[in-house]
Scaffold this motif. Structure first.
Motif, mmCIF file in Angstrom:
data_model
loop_
_atom_site.group_PDB
_atom_site.id
_atom_site.type_symbol
_atom_site.label_atom_id
_atom_site.label_comp_id
_atom_site.label_asym_id
_atom_site.label_seq_id
_atom_site.Cartn_x
_atom_site.Cartn_y
_atom_site.Cartn_z
ATOM 1 N N ALA A 196 -9.965 24.346 59.557
ATOM 2 C CA ALA A 196 -11.325 23.851 59.355
ATOM 3 C C ALA A 196 -11.327 22.364 59.685
ATOM 4 O O ALA A 196 -10.362 21.642 59.402
ATOM 5 N N TRP A 197 -12.416 21.909 60.320
ATOM 6 C CA TRP A 197 -12.466 20.529 60.807
ATOM 7 C C TRP A 197 -13.857 19.960 60.592
ATOM 8 O O TRP A 197 -14.867 20.675 60.751
ATOM 9 N N ASN A 198 -13.925 18.700 60.244
ATOM 10 C CA ASN A 198 -15.194 18.009 60.027
ATOM 11 C C ASN A 198 -15.396 16.982 61.133
ATOM 12 O O ASN A 198 -14.667 15.991 61.195
ATOM 13 N N TRP A 199 -16.373 17.184 61.988
ATOM 14 C CA TRP A 199 -16.660 16.290 63.112
ATOM 15 C C TRP A 199 -17.507 15.135 62.595
ATOM 16 O O TRP A 199 -18.716 15.245 62.447
ATOM 17 N N VAL A 200 -16.869 13.999 62.335
ATOM 18 C CA VAL A 200 -17.549 12.845 61.750
ATOM 19 C C VAL A 200 -18.042 11.880 62.810
ATOM 20 O O VAL A 200 -19.215 11.548 62.872
ATOM 21 N N PHE A 201 -17.159 11.412 63.676
ATOM 22 C CA PHE A 201 -17.517 10.390 64.655
ATOM 23 C C PHE A 201 -17.889 11.013 66.007
ATOM 24 O O PHE A 201 -17.242 11.940 66.478
ATOM 25 N N ASN A 202 -18.934 10.461 66.611
ATOM 26 C CA ASN A 202 -19.407 10.865 67.940
ATOM 27 C C ASN A 202 -19.828 12.332 68.027
ATOM 28 O O ASN A 202 -19.779 12.917 69.096
ATOM 29 N N ASN A 203 -20.260 12.893 66.937
ATOM 30 C CA ASN A 203 -20.787 14.245 66.942
ATOM 31 C C ASN A 203 -22.190 14.186 67.552
ATOM 32 O O ASN A 203 -23.083 13.549 67.008
ATOM 33 N N PRO A 204 -22.402 14.860 68.692
ATOM 34 C CA PRO A 204 -23.706 14.778 69.356
ATOM 35 C C PRO A 204 -24.849 15.342 68.496
ATOM 36 O O PRO A 204 -26.004 14.961 68.692
ATOM 37 N N GLU A 205 -24.528 16.205 67.557
ATOM 38 C CA GLU A 205 -25.577 16.750 66.682
ATOM 39 C C GLU A 205 -26.091 15.701 65.703
ATOM 40 O O GLU A 205 -27.152 15.884 65.121
ATOM 41 N N ASN A 206 -25.331 14.624 65.500
ATOM 42 C CA ASN A 206 -25.763 13.563 64.578
ATOM 43 C C ASN A 206 -26.376 12.379 65.317
ATOM 44 O O ASN A 206 -26.692 11.372 64.696
ATOM 45 N N ALA A 207 -26.508 12.481 66.640
ATOM 46 C CA ALA A 207 -27.029 11.353 67.434
ATOM 47 C C ALA A 207 -28.519 11.191 67.247
ATOM 48 O O ALA A 207 -29.248 12.050 66.924
#
Length: 98
Positions: A87-98
């Motif tokens: 399991a992984w948490n995409w924190v930085f540069n996640n395009p869904e959070n842009a």
């Protein structure tokens, strides 16, 4: 939840990888079309040749991620020496959070 599928190729199996690549790419394209694929690409050895894979997918849970990983044509062809699914948490540069 996002899962990272971390695969290490068996030594001396570059031909298996190359021969199975079209089916693997089609598999990833299918995951991409249904929104499950986040990113993917090969690990490279010191000579710049593929020696493993990193595939990040969206899956309901660990069991679902394991089913996706097992269906990969590379896995079905016996390319991998090892497969780790985390399991992984995409924190930085996640395009869904842009």
């Amino acid at each position: 939840m996002i899962f990272a599928i971390i695969c290490k190729d068996k030594p001396g199996h570059l031909d298996t990888r190359t021969g199975t690549r079209p089916d693997h790419v089609a598999f990833l394209n299918g995951l991409n079309e249904n929104g499950a694929l986040k990113f993917a690409g090969p690990f490279l050895d010191a000579e710049g040749k593929p020696c493993g894979s990193l595939v990040a997918i969206e899956a309901e849970d660990q069991a679902a991620a394991e089913l996706i990983a097992a269906a990969d044509p590379y896995a079905l062809a016996g390319l991998f020496e090892s497969v780790e699914i985390r399991a992984w948490n995409w924190v930085f540069n996640n395009p869904e959070n842009a």
